[in-house]
Scaffold this motif. Sequence first.
Motif, PDB file in Angstrom:
ATOM      1  N   LEU A   1       0.463  -1.000   0.026  1.00  0.00           N
ATOM      2  CA  LEU A   1       0.110   0.104  -0.194  1.00  0.00           C
ATOM      3  C   LEU A   1       0.978   1.114   0.089  1.00  0.00           C
ATOM      4  N   ASP A   2       0.313   2.151  -1.084  1.00  0.00           N
ATOM      5  CA  ASP A   2       1.045   3.177  -0.892  1.00  0.00           C
ATOM      6  C   ASP A   2       0.915   3.564   1.090  1.00  0.00           C
ATOM      7  N   GLY A   3       2.174   4.538   1.510  1.00  0.00           N
ATOM      8  CA  GLY A   3       2.546   5.194   2.603  1.00  0.00           C
ATOM      9  C   GLY A   3       3.691   4.904   3.327  1.00  0.00           C
ATOM     10  N   SER A   4       3.585   5.648   4.417  1.00  0.00           N
ATOM     11  CA  SER A   4       5.187   4.933   4.949  1.00  0.00           C
ATOM     12  C   SER A   4       4.857   5.167   6.918  1.00  0.00           C
ATOM     13  N   PHE A   5       5.358   4.329   7.539  1.00  0.00           N
ATOM     14  CA  PHE A   5       5.241   4.065   8.254  1.00  0.00           C
ATOM     15  C   PHE A   5       5.971   5.333   9.614  1.00  0.00           C
ATOM     16  N   LYS A   6       6.377   6.626   8.698  1.00  0.00           N
ATOM     17  CA  LYS A   6       7.237   7.637   8.884  1.00  0.00           C
ATOM     18  C   LYS A   6       5.986   8.462  10.053  1.00  0.00           C
ATOM     19  N   ASP A   7       5.972   8.790  11.229  1.00  0.00           N
ATOM     20  CA  ASP A   7       5.339  10.092  11.949  1.00  0.00           C
ATOM     21  C   ASP A   7       4.456   9.729  11.272  1.00  0.00           C
ATOM     22  N   CYS A   8       3.494   8.330  11.485  1.00  0.00           N
ATOM     23  CA  CYS A   8       2.095   8.201  11.326  1.00  0.00           C
ATOM     24  C   CYS A   8       1.068   7.978  12.195  1.00  0.00           C
ATOM     25  N   LYS A   9      -0.210   7.646  11.793  1.00  0.00           N
ATOM     26  CA  LYS A   9      -0.894   7.176  13.380  1.00  0.00           C
ATOM     27  C   LYS A   9      -1.220   5.360  12.713  1.00  0.00           C
ATOM     28  N   VAL A  10      -1.167   4.511  13.925  1.00  0.00           N
ATOM     29  CA  VAL A  10      -1.229   3.585  13.685  1.00  0.00           C
ATOM     30  C   VAL A  10      -2.087   3.161  15.156  1.00  0.00           C
ATOM     31  N   ASP A  11      -3.801   2.164  14.667  1.00  0.00           N
ATOM     32  CA  ASP A  11      -4.659   1.848  16.193  1.00  0.00           C
ATOM     33  C   ASP A  11      -5.665   0.797  15.732  1.00  0.00           C
ATOM     34  N   LYS A  12      -5.584   0.618  16.871  1.00  0.00           N
ATOM     35  CA  LYS A  12      -6.451  -0.645  16.735  1.00  0.00           C
ATOM     36  C   LYS A  12      -8.402   0.353  16.798  1.00  0.00           C
ATOM     37  N   VAL A  13      -8.836  -0.310  16.075  1.00  0.00           N
ATOM     38  CA  VAL A  13     -10.838   0.488  16.470  1.00  0.00           C
ATOM     39  C   VAL A  13     -11.645  -0.477  16.246  1.00  0.00           C
ATOM     40  N   ASN A  14     -12.455   0.256  16.643  1.00  0.00           N
ATOM     41  CA  ASN A  14     -13.660  -0.875  17.198  1.00  0.00           C
ATOM     42  C   ASN A  14     -14.993   0.092  16.403  1.00  0.00           C
TER      43      ASN A  14
ATOM     44  N   LEU B   1     -10.549  -3.638  13.983  1.00  0.00           N
ATOM     45  CA  LEU B   1      -9.850  -2.974  12.941  1.00  0.00           C
ATOM     46  C   LEU B   1      -8.396  -2.645  13.200  1.00  0.00           C
ATOM     47  N   VAL B   2      -8.087  -2.045  12.117  1.00  0.00           N
ATOM     48  CA  VAL B   2      -6.428  -1.294  12.104  1.00  0.00           C
ATOM     49  C   VAL B   2      -6.584   0.001  11.463  1.00  0.00           C
ATOM     50  N   TYR B   3      -6.215   1.274  11.436  1.00  0.00           N
ATOM     51  CA  TYR B   3      -6.499   2.519  11.660  1.00  0.00           C
ATOM     52  C   TYR B   3      -4.982   2.741  11.144  1.00  0.00           C
ATOM     53  N   TYR B   4      -4.944   2.899  10.113  1.00  0.00           N
ATOM     54  CA  TYR B   4      -4.097   4.046   9.063  1.00  0.00           C
ATOM     55  C   TYR B   4      -3.760   4.988   8.720  1.00  0.00           C
ATOM     56  N   ASN B   5      -2.921   6.529   9.092  1.00  0.00           N
ATOM     57  CA  ASN B   5      -3.412   7.484   8.738  1.00  0.00           C
ATOM     58  C   ASN B   5      -1.680   8.004   8.398  1.00  0.00           C
ATOM     59  N   SER B   6      -1.148   8.601   7.547  1.00  0.00           N
ATOM     60  CA  SER B   6      -0.136   9.195   6.972  1.00  0.00           C
ATOM     61  C   SER B   6       0.131  10.230   7.616  1.00  0.00           C
ATOM     62  N   LEU B   7      -0.762  10.712   8.098  1.00  0.00           N
ATOM     63  CA  LEU B   7      -0.679  12.341   8.691  1.00  0.00           C
ATOM     64  C   LEU B   7      -0.693  13.473   7.703  1.00  0.00           C
ATOM     65  N   ASN B   8       0.714  14.358   8.160  1.00  0.00           N
ATOM     66  CA  ASN B   8       1.602  15.438   7.124  1.00  0.00           C
ATOM     67  C   ASN B   8       2.931  14.932   6.682  1.00  0.00           C
TER      68      ASN B   8
ATOM     69  N   ASP C   1       4.958  16.546  -4.402  1.00  0.00           N
ATOM     70  CA  ASP C   1       4.086  17.155  -4.609  1.00  0.00           C
ATOM     71  C   ASP C   1       2.981  17.454  -4.722  1.00  0.00           C
ATOM     72  N   GLY C   2       2.230  16.444  -5.000  1.00  0.00           N
ATOM     73  CA  GLY C   2       0.335  16.546  -4.058  1.00  0.00           C
ATOM     74  C   GLY C   2       0.119  16.409  -3.036  1.00  0.00           C
ATOM     75  N   GLY C   3       0.927  16.377  -2.455  1.00  0.00           N
ATOM     76  CA  GLY C   3       0.637  16.477  -0.752  1.00  0.00           C
ATOM     77  C   GLY C   3      -0.363  15.345   0.012  1.00  0.00           C
ATOM     78  N   GLU C   4      -0.464  14.766  -0.475  1.00  0.00           N
ATOM     79  CA  GLU C   4      -0.902  12.908  -0.206  1.00  0.00           C
ATOM     80  C   GLU C   4      -1.560  12.640   1.145  1.00  0.00           C
ATOM     81  N   ILE C   5      -2.339  12.344   0.948  1.00  0.00           N
ATOM     82  CA  ILE C   5      -2.304  11.799   3.066  1.00  0.00           C
ATOM     83  C   ILE C   5      -3.314  10.878   2.865  1.00  0.00           C
ATOM     84  N   PHE C   6      -2.473   9.686   3.313  1.00  0.00           N
ATOM     85  CA  PHE C   6      -3.091   8.440   3.006  1.00  0.00           C
ATOM     86  C   PHE C   6      -4.229   7.480   4.120  1.00  0.00           C
TER      87      PHE C   6
END
Length: 137
Positions: free
Chosen positions: A93-106, A114-121, A127-132
């Motif tokens: 998947l696109d993304g990185s574990f550097k400076d991200c948020k990973v947590d277990k969610v219900n 479930l597992v929640y991932y957010n690449s934050l900033n 170039d595109g300013g993506e947030i995964f």
Amino acid sequence: MVIFISGCREKTEYQPPIVNNNSEDNSAELIKGLNTILNSEVNFALKGNFTGDSTRQVVTGTEILTKKVWGIKFHLFEIKDDKPEKKNDTKLLDGSFKDCKVDKVNIPGIDHDLVYYNSLNYFMGSDGGEIFSYIID
């Protein structure tokens, strides 16, 4: 005039964060076992009920960074006789574990974690300013 300030301290081995739902589990041994099975360094490990049954499970994440391929993968393990057994993993998947948020969610209505991932900033300088953001089932 240039002044260099440096400190000496003993380097400690990096230990990925792990969420323990069971206090008798040996987290350091579990991480070591997961690293060996995946032949890669585990970036995080979350214990939970990710399949909706009574077996203990762990979800881990690994990051692949080469010149040709980059991204993250999530891996599901079942703990049997205190040993992790690999059951499933995601595609790259696109993304990185550097400076991200990973947590277990219900989520209400779903009988397992479930597992929640957010690449934050982390990718905001690209170039595109993506947030995964992913919710892994």
